[in-house]
Scaffold this active site. Structure first.
Site, PDB file in Angstrom:
ATOM      1  N   GLY A 140      35.942   3.828  61.517  1.00 33.09           N
ATOM      2  CA  GLY A 140      34.770   4.991  61.100  1.00 33.09           C
ATOM      3  C   GLY A 140      35.113   5.534  59.611  1.00 33.09           C
ATOM      4  N   CYS A 141      34.636   6.708  59.573  1.00 34.31           N
ATOM      5  CA  CYS A 141      35.066   7.349  57.984  1.00 34.31           C
ATOM      6  C   CYS A 141      36.492   7.450  57.874  1.00 34.31           C
ATOM      7  CB  CYS A 141      34.533   8.776  57.889  1.00 34.31           C
ATOM      8  SG  CYS A 141      34.885   9.605  56.567  1.00 34.31           S
ATOM      9  N   PHE A 142      36.923   6.844  56.614  1.00 37.72           N
ATOM     10  CA  PHE A 142      38.216   6.947  56.279  1.00 37.72           C
ATOM     11  C   PHE A 142      39.110   8.257  56.333  1.00 37.72           C
ATOM     12  CE2 PHE A 142      37.502   4.713  51.915  1.00 37.72           C
ATOM     13  CZ  PHE A 142      36.636   5.847  51.463  1.00 37.72           C
ATOM     14  N   CYS A 190      38.525  10.716  57.962  1.00 39.94           N
ATOM     15  CA  CYS A 190      38.756  11.199  59.352  1.00 39.94           C
ATOM     16  C   CYS A 190      39.917  10.341  59.911  1.00 39.94           C
ATOM     17  CB  CYS A 190      37.532  11.069  60.450  1.00 39.94           C
ATOM     18  SG  CYS A 190      35.945  11.583  59.644  1.00 39.94           S
ATOM     19  N   SER A 191      40.093   9.089  59.868  1.00 38.05           N
ATOM     20  CA  SER A 191      41.044   8.114  60.235  1.00 38.05           C
ATOM     21  C   SER A 191      42.364   8.420  59.529  1.00 38.05           C
ATOM     22  CB  SER A 191      40.585   6.705  60.219  1.00 38.05           C
ATOM     23  OG  SER A 191      40.070   6.283  58.841  1.00 38.05           O
TER      24      SER A 191
END
Length: 346
Positions: free
Chosen positions: A184-186, A188-189
């Site tokens: 997903g959104c990097f 967040c990761s």
């Protein structure tokens, strides 16, 4: 093509009141919905004759991406038509029956010619990497062109990690290992990993696409094929690859293809990109365990894991402002990840 446009004539007559010899009473108007529908349809039919396909190529946003293309063409055509007829679509030009339809066809053709000049050639053919060309490709289709050199906004060669203070570029110290995940959104990761003990450095970027050195705007078209990924440099004596995988499985939803929460597009797909055979084996073993857990708990509503597990592709650095985004003062608090709630069995 012309037969298709001509088939719109009964609809046109129904809305503009063609009667007798087919002339339109002075001052009559196409009602706005009909105007948009007719002009948009005529423009798209003409465009199909130029490009052999549909203007409605998905931009990867997952939010009715076909509609904006139609709306842009339709609205642009209507504005052009208004400038020609003085503000009233469908005003009689004295040309006899079908004159309104012909005007719509001509406006559609003009829109296509303008579009051709905008992208510098045939629709959908790459015409460079400037901002205008990228916008044109986002509307009319065609993959981003990529670059021969890193994007200008990539971290500087001497850049250091915002939290650890360690380098952002290899070579890494002896004993360090590397992992790469797409979940997903990097922003967040990366936030899930970057502050953990044993993490030497982490970087966000793009991988798994068709072109080299993509930019964020290129990836956001959904047509470059890249995934938003986090690359993690870690000390396996302190934190293991299995520890990283546990976070991976439990902190996002691996069952929603090309989606995490409200973030949709191929750049948000779930992926494990392994560097060694041992990483591949562990990734597949934990996938099978997590799949069984999802089946038992029904945590994903019966959905199956869609995570791709493939050899690590080339990593291209994302823009500097994306790196360790969540750790920086003033960052926008956002996380699109959508965990299932299931836990990875030991």
């Amino acid at each position: 093509m012309w037969a298709s446009i001509a088939s719109l004539a009964p609809v046109a007559r129904a809305h503009v009141g063609l009667a007798g010899r087919g002339r339109v009473p002075r001052g009559s108007r196409l009602r706005p919905p009909a105007a948009l529908a007719l002009v948009g349809a005529g423009s798209c039919l003409l465009a199909r004759s130029f490009v052999g396909g549909s203007l409605g190529v998905s931009t990867g946003t997952g939010r009715g991406s076909r509609l904006p293309a139609l709306a842009l063409v339709g609205a642009g055509s209507c504005l052009l038509a208004r400038s020609f007829v003085g503000g009233s679509l469908g005003v009689s030009t004295g040309m006899g029956q079908g004159s309104c339809l012909l005007a719509l066809a001509l406006v559609g053709a003009g829109s296509c010619l303008l579009a051709r000049s905008f992208v510098g050639g045939a629709l959908g053919v790459s015409a460079g990497t400037g901002r205008g060309a990228r916008v044109a490709r986002a509307v009319f289709g065609g993959p981003p062109a990529g670059r021969d050199t890193p994007i200008p906004d990539a971290p500087a060669p001497d850049a250091t990690h915002f939290l650890t203070g360690n380098p952002m570029y290899p070579p890494w110290p002896a004993g360090m290992e590397v992992a790469m995940f797409g979940m997903g959104c990097f922003w967040c990761s990366e936030n899930l990993y970057m502050a953990k003990e044993g993490i030497y450095s982490s970087q966000v970027g793009y991988a798994g696409g068709e072109n080299d050195n993509p930019s964020y705007s290129d990836v956001c078209t959904g047509r470059s094929g890249h995934n938003e990924v986090v690359r993690i440099v870690y000390d396996p004596k302190v934190i293991t690859y299995g520890d990283l995988l546990k976070v991976f499985w439990e902190r996002h939803d691996p069952t929603t293809k090309n989606q995490q929460g409200g973030d949709r597009g191929t750049q948000y797909r779930s992926g494990i990109y392994y560097y060694t055979e041992a990483q591949r084996q562990l990734a597949e073993a934990t996938r099978d365990k997590y799949e069984a857990e999802l089946e038992t708990t029904k945590a994903a509503g019966g959905r199956k894991i869609t995570t791709e597990i493939v050899p690590a592709p080339t990593f291209f650095y994302g823009e500097a402002y994306h790196q360790q985004y969540d750790a920086k003062p003033g960052s926008r608090r956002y996380c699109g990840l959508s965990p299932t709630g299931a836990k990875l069995p030991a």
